[in-house]
Enzyme design. Sequence first.
Site, PDB file in Angstrom:
ATOM      1  N   SER A 156       9.042   7.231  -4.881  1.00  0.00           N
ATOM      2  CA  SER A 156      10.069   6.786  -3.946  1.00  0.00           C
ATOM      3  C   SER A 156      11.280   7.687  -4.146  1.00  0.00           C
ATOM      4  O   SER A 156      11.432   8.298  -5.214  1.00  0.00           O
ATOM      5  CB  SER A 156      10.434   5.335  -4.284  1.00  0.00           C
ATOM      6  OG  SER A 156      11.670   4.993  -3.720  1.00  0.00           O
ATOM      7  N   TYR A 169      12.762  -1.411  -9.987  1.00  0.00           N
ATOM      8  CA  TYR A 169      11.963  -0.634  -9.023  1.00  0.00           C
ATOM      9  C   TYR A 169      12.258   0.854  -9.190  1.00  0.00           C
ATOM     10  O   TYR A 169      11.336   1.670  -9.309  1.00  0.00           O
ATOM     11  CB  TYR A 169      12.297  -1.097  -7.601  1.00  0.00           C
ATOM     12  CG  TYR A 169      11.509  -0.376  -6.529  1.00  0.00           C
ATOM     13  CD1 TYR A 169      10.226  -0.790  -6.193  1.00  0.00           C
ATOM     14  CD2 TYR A 169      12.043   0.718  -5.851  1.00  0.00           C
ATOM     15  CE1 TYR A 169       9.495  -0.130  -5.211  1.00  0.00           C
ATOM     16  CE2 TYR A 169      11.329   1.387  -4.869  1.00  0.00           C
ATOM     17  CZ  TYR A 169      10.049   0.958  -4.556  1.00  0.00           C
ATOM     18  OH  TYR A 169       9.324   1.626  -3.591  1.00  0.00           O
TER      19      TYR A 169
HETATM   20  P1  NDP Z   1       3.908  -3.618   0.997  1.00  0.00           P
HETATM   21  O1  NDP Z   1       4.735  -4.659   0.323  1.00  0.00           O
HETATM   22  O2  NDP Z   1       3.701  -3.678   2.459  1.00  0.00           O
HETATM   23  O3  NDP Z   1       2.477  -3.524   0.302  1.00  0.00           O
HETATM   24  C1  NDP Z   1       2.372  -3.523  -1.092  1.00  0.00           C
HETATM   25  C2  NDP Z   1       0.922  -3.707  -1.490  1.00  0.00           C
HETATM   26  O4  NDP Z   1       0.877  -3.832  -2.924  1.00  0.00           O
HETATM   27  C3  NDP Z   1       0.316  -4.968  -0.898  1.00  0.00           C
HETATM   28  O5  NDP Z   1      -1.015  -4.723  -0.532  1.00  0.00           O
HETATM   29  C4  NDP Z   1       0.398  -5.928  -2.065  1.00  0.00           C
HETATM   30  O6  NDP Z   1      -0.586  -6.940  -2.050  1.00  0.00           O
HETATM   31  C5  NDP Z   1       0.147  -4.996  -3.243  1.00  0.00           C
HETATM   32  N1  NDP Z   1       0.595  -5.614  -4.481  1.00  0.00           N
HETATM   33  C6  NDP Z   1       1.827  -6.088  -4.770  1.00  0.00           C
HETATM   34  N2  NDP Z   1       1.828  -6.668  -5.982  1.00  0.00           N
HETATM   35  C7  NDP Z   1       0.568  -6.567  -6.460  1.00  0.00           C
HETATM   36  C8  NDP Z   1      -0.068  -6.997  -7.650  1.00  0.00           C
HETATM   37  N3  NDP Z   1       0.589  -7.709  -8.576  1.00  0.00           N
HETATM   38  N4  NDP Z   1      -1.374  -6.729  -7.842  1.00  0.00           N
HETATM   39  C9  NDP Z   1      -2.080  -6.067  -6.900  1.00  0.00           C
HETATM   40  N5  NDP Z   1      -1.524  -5.637  -5.731  1.00  0.00           N
HETATM   41  C10 NDP Z   1      -0.227  -5.898  -5.518  1.00  0.00           C
HETATM   42  O7  NDP Z   1       4.584  -2.221   0.568  1.00  0.00           O
HETATM   43  P2  NDP Z   1       4.461  -0.750   1.158  1.00  0.00           P
HETATM   44  O8  NDP Z   1       3.186  -0.575   1.860  1.00  0.00           O
HETATM   45  O9  NDP Z   1       5.735  -0.441   1.820  1.00  0.00           O
HETATM   46  O10 NDP Z   1       4.463   0.087  -0.225  1.00  0.00           O
HETATM   47  C11 NDP Z   1       3.354   0.813  -0.708  1.00  0.00           C
HETATM   48  C12 NDP Z   1       3.861   1.741  -1.790  1.00  0.00           C
HETATM   49  O11 NDP Z   1       4.794   2.669  -1.226  1.00  0.00           O
HETATM   50  C13 NDP Z   1       4.592   1.043  -2.929  1.00  0.00           C
HETATM   51  O12 NDP Z   1       4.256   1.658  -4.148  1.00  0.00           O
HETATM   52  C14 NDP Z   1       6.057   1.277  -2.589  1.00  0.00           C
HETATM   53  O13 NDP Z   1       6.850   1.249  -3.737  1.00  0.00           O
HETATM   54  C15 NDP Z   1       6.002   2.655  -1.967  1.00  0.00           C
HETATM   55  N6  NDP Z   1       7.121   3.016  -1.096  1.00  0.00           N
HETATM   56  C16 NDP Z   1       7.276   2.412   0.136  1.00  0.00           C
HETATM   57  C17 NDP Z   1       8.301   2.797   0.976  1.00  0.00           C
HETATM   58  C18 NDP Z   1       8.509   2.179   2.334  1.00  0.00           C
HETATM   59  O14 NDP Z   1       9.487   2.554   3.011  1.00  0.00           O
HETATM   60  N7  NDP Z   1       7.676   1.285   2.784  1.00  0.00           N
HETATM   61  C19 NDP Z   1       9.255   3.870   0.582  1.00  0.00           C
HETATM   62  C20 NDP Z   1       8.999   4.428  -0.725  1.00  0.00           C
HETATM   63  C21 NDP Z   1       7.969   4.003  -1.506  1.00  0.00           C
HETATM   64  P3  NDP Z   1      -0.377  -8.286  -1.160  1.00  0.00           P
HETATM   65  O15 NDP Z   1      -0.521  -7.831   0.257  1.00  0.00           O
HETATM   66  O16 NDP Z   1      -1.484  -9.138  -1.617  1.00  0.00           O
HETATM   67  O17 NDP Z   1       0.986  -8.784  -1.485  1.00  0.00           O
END
Ligand code: NDP
Length: 253
Positions: A156, A169
């Site tokens: 990120s 984070y």
């Molecule tokens: P979302 O919150 O939409 O998705 C996150 C995913 O991670 C979900 O599938 C969630 O599962 C899963 N997850 C969360 N906690 C756990 C856990 N304890 N065990 C297993 N799975 C878990 O986030 P994004 O798609 O936006 O983010 C994806 C990645 O990109 C992350 O690493 C985030 O930090 C990074 N990122 C995103 C940005 C953005 O603008 N969106 C910018 C920079 C980085 P569930 O659906 O079951 O909750």
Amino acid sequence: MSCKIDYQPTANLLENRVVLVTGAGDGIGRAAALSYARHGATVILLGRTISKLESVYDEIEAAGGPQPAIFPLNFEGATLKDFHDMAETLDREFGRLDGLLHNAGLLGRITPFEQYNPELWEQVMQVNINGPIWMTQALLPLLQQSKDASVIFTSSSVGRKGRAYWGAYSVSKFATEGFAEVLADELENQANIRINTLNPGATRTQMRRSAFPGEDASTLRTPEEIMPTYLWLMGPDSAGVSGQRIDAQPPRV
Ligand code: NDP
């Protein structure tokens, strides 16, 4: 390194590759799982909400993609034994791993450090960095069985420059960048495994909505729109690229 948002993948880019995606049920992970399968990969869908993984599974099957697999796992509370059991299962089923997208992530709270709850801090570190580290260790023997394995850690912009109130984070993403560099350097002489970090940039997902509730989401790229860089880094066209910090999209102006 500049992003590959204009990359045009071939239809069978990931044919015969076994790729594991964490957090595959929602947001960017969901789009990546679908996109990898569309380009021929056998995708292992890992996540904590089985119903979401099942919906991705069904979508891949309906599109005629290679049969995926579901691996339920919650990084909170996952033990070393869970990771080793997982490696054993994947070894039995597939015998190797050609790709690993560490995508699951937890935002925690955006709050002054003085008020940061220590339990929540630990949770965020567990999901975003500690779990992925030990999962990677357990899966290394399987990655070593691949001719061309790509390991991608999701970073990120707050993992490159600290930002007030982003607490655990931001720290977890700094650790992610650091760990990927350490491992890439360590595996420098193993040409069949490359390790990189990928920063998706501002993307229209639930996490982004939680972090910026007042934002007009229509100004953001969708997860599908940033997939060209995800495909490039997972596939053979990025062979030889390791230890790099890559952006999935150009910075917003
Ligand atoms: P979302 O919150 O939409 O998705 C996150 C995913 O991670 C979900 O599938 C969630 O599962 C899963 N997850 C969360 N906690 C756990 C856990 N304890 N065990 C297993 N799975 C878990 O986030 P994004 O798609 O936006 O983010 C994806 C990645 O990109 C992350 O690493 C985030 O930090 C990074 N990122 C995103 C940005 C953005 O603008 N969106 C910018 C920079 C980085 P569930 O659906 O079951 O909750």
